[in-house]
Design a protein around this motif. Structure first.
Motif, mmCIF file in Angstrom:
data_model
loop_
_atom_site.group_PDB
_atom_site.id
_atom_site.type_symbol
_atom_site.label_atom_id
_atom_site.label_comp_id
_atom_site.label_asym_id
_atom_site.label_seq_id
_atom_site.Cartn_x
_atom_site.Cartn_y
_atom_site.Cartn_z
ATOM 1 N N VAL A 20 35.845 54.929 41.075
ATOM 2 C CA VAL A 20 35.743 53.503 40.744
ATOM 3 C C VAL A 20 36.534 53.189 39.476
ATOM 4 N N ASP A 21 36.392 54.028 38.458
ATOM 5 C CA ASP A 21 37.099 53.790 37.196
ATOM 6 C C ASP A 21 38.611 53.830 37.374
ATOM 7 N N ASN A 22 39.089 54.655 38.301
ATOM 8 C CA ASN A 22 40.533 54.714 38.562
ATOM 9 C C ASN A 22 41.018 53.517 39.369
ATOM 10 N N ALA A 23 40.174 53.055 40.296
ATOM 11 C CA ALA A 23 40.609 52.001 41.219
ATOM 12 C C ALA A 23 40.454 50.596 40.658
ATOM 13 N N LEU A 24 39.447 50.393 39.822
ATOM 14 C CA LEU A 24 39.141 49.029 39.379
ATOM 15 C C LEU A 24 40.275 48.361 38.598
ATOM 16 N N PRO A 25 40.884 49.007 37.583
ATOM 17 C CA PRO A 25 41.975 48.332 36.857
ATOM 18 C C PRO A 25 43.153 47.964 37.763
ATOM 19 N N ALA A 28 36.540 51.994 53.099
ATOM 20 C CA ALA A 28 37.845 52.653 52.942
ATOM 21 C C ALA A 28 37.822 53.699 51.829
ATOM 22 N N PHE A 29 36.926 53.538 50.845
ATOM 23 C CA PHE A 29 36.853 54.485 49.737
ATOM 24 C C PHE A 29 36.075 55.748 50.112
ATOM 25 N N VAL A 56 37.939 43.988 44.286
ATOM 26 C CA VAL A 56 37.521 43.913 42.889
ATOM 27 C C VAL A 56 36.022 43.638 42.795
ATOM 28 N N SER A 57 35.557 42.679 43.575
ATOM 29 C CA SER A 57 34.136 42.334 43.551
ATOM 30 C C SER A 57 33.276 43.524 43.944
ATOM 31 N N MET A 58 33.693 44.244 44.979
ATOM 32 C CA MET A 58 32.945 45.424 45.420
ATOM 33 C C MET A 58 32.933 46.496 44.339
ATOM 34 N N LEU A 59 34.091 46.761 43.743
ATOM 35 C CA LEU A 59 34.185 47.806 42.729
ATOM 36 C C LEU A 59 33.362 47.453 41.487
ATOM 37 N N GLU A 60 33.316 46.181 41.133
ATOM 38 C CA GLU A 60 32.511 45.768 39.973
ATOM 39 C C GLU A 60 31.022 45.973 40.262
#
Length: 371
Positions: free
Chosen positions: A146-151, A199-200, A168-172
């Motif tokens: 998550v930390d890698n994908a969110l930015p 997908a993740f 973005v909403s899902m990752l947050e």
């Protein structure tokens, strides 16, 4: 004839070293090969496909002559033993993580037996500590993902793309849960967010069945002090447990049918571990089975609970979903009560169902399609 692999549910067997994980995998795949009349067995060194035991198949076969009986199937993946630090590459590290990402469910084998001859990696048997060790590694791996994908997603979302905004909403949402040390099974995504999450392949989003590996002294109930602790933890988190004795299952797998039945009776068990384990996995994943029956084969088909007639037909062949016209349906009890399908029809017990019909677990179906 082996069922198409796309119809086979895949479960990854995980656990710390020396908990009996590989012993159980080898026993289940060997027993599966013995129980089936087609080539189920190990298909790679750490992958096996086993039949899902279902007594209803033989009940149908008692009244309908057929060339073969084909149960539903469960694909088992024996994932390398997890150690502390796996999320950062210790042990099999990234290799085991990639295997878990691809499975539908996790079968977490937990050592619930004492044996001074089998060393525990942490020195003493403590199933809750073991569970927490593995679940922490899965959590840390998801945090890193998550930390890698969110930015990246946040930068991409500036374009206003709908899919990226959903990501973005899902990752947050995922980050909030993970920062609170909660698994992503608790994530409540919108439909668009759910598509992005899938997908993740998040590790803590996988449903988990705790498999308590006990010794023979705990049979037939499969309960001891260690198991009770695991059951309490699972109950708190809405999970499920099943108890097996991997050592006994390994011995059973080497016997012929008569000797297996005799040994099961001696320890007070009515069936090998594959049966309750497969049933529990189906419940965990919200699955059910319906049947087709004819002179060529009697077969169990796996569907999500709540699937409609067209969706159930589509499991047989994708064209059948669009070409669905109607289904002729009866129950196994109807077959036993009346003896054959002709009598069921004559007694008015054969139901004609349309596109909105929700197929029930245990239905015997004939589909009429335009395909």
């Amino acid at each position: 004839m082996q069922p198409p692999l796309e119809l086979v549910i895949e479960a990854g067997i995980v656990g710390l070293p020396n908990v009996g994980k590989s012993t159980l995998f080898n026993a289940l795949t060997a027993a599966g090969a013995l129980a089936a009349n087609y080539p189920f067995a190990t298909i790679e060194p750490n992958v096996g496909v086993v039949p899902v035991p279902d007594g209803r198949l033989e009940r149908i076969h008692a009244h309908i002559a057929t060339e073969k009986v084909i149960p539903a199937a469960l694909r088992l993946v024996d994932i390398a033993g997890i150690v502390k630090g796996a999320s950062t590459g210790e042990g099999m590290g990234n290799k085991f993580l990639s295997h878990i990402r691809n499975v539908d469910a996790v079968l977490h084998v937990v050592r619930c037996f004492e044996d001074p001859d089998i060393t525990h990696v942490d020195g003493a048997v403590d199933p809750i500590r073991d569970i927490e060790t593995i679940e922490l590694e899965l959590l840390l791996a998801d945090i890193e993902a998550v930390d890698n994908a969110l930015p990246k997603a946040q930068r991409a979302a500036k374009s206003g793309d709908k899919e990226t905004k959903a990501r973005v909403s899902m990752l947050e949402k995922a980050k909030q849960l993970l920062d609170a040390e909660k698994p992503l099974r608790l994530l409540e995504p919108t439909p668009d967010e759910a598509k992005e999450a899938k997908a993740f392949g998040f590790l803590t989003a996988k449903p988990v069945l705790y498999v308590c590996n006990v010794d023979e002294e705990a049979l037939p109930e499969g309960v001891n002090e260690h198991v009770r602790k695991v059951q309490a933890r699972a109950e708190e988190r809405g999970g499920e447990t099943v108890s097996v004795c991997a050592k006994l299952e390994a011995e059973l797998a080497e016997l012929d049918e008569g000797d297996r039945a005799e040994m099961l009776e001696a320890v007070g068990l009515g069936e090998p571990a594959l049966a309750p384990l497969a049933r529990a996995a189906y419940r965990l994943l919200g699955l059910s089975s319906y049947f087709t029956a004819g002179p060529m084969e009697i077969r169990a088909w796996t569907i999500p609970a709540g699937a409609t007639g067209p969706q159930a037909a589509g499991v047989i062949h994708t064209d059948f979903e669009k070409a669905f016209i109607r289904a002729e349906v009866y129950g196994v009890d109807d077959l036993e009560a009346h003896g054959n399908e002709k009598a069921i029809r004559e007694k008015g017990k054969l139901r004609i169902e349309g596109k909105d019909y929700v197929v029930q677990d245990g239905d015997v179906c004939h589909f009429l399609t335009s395909a």
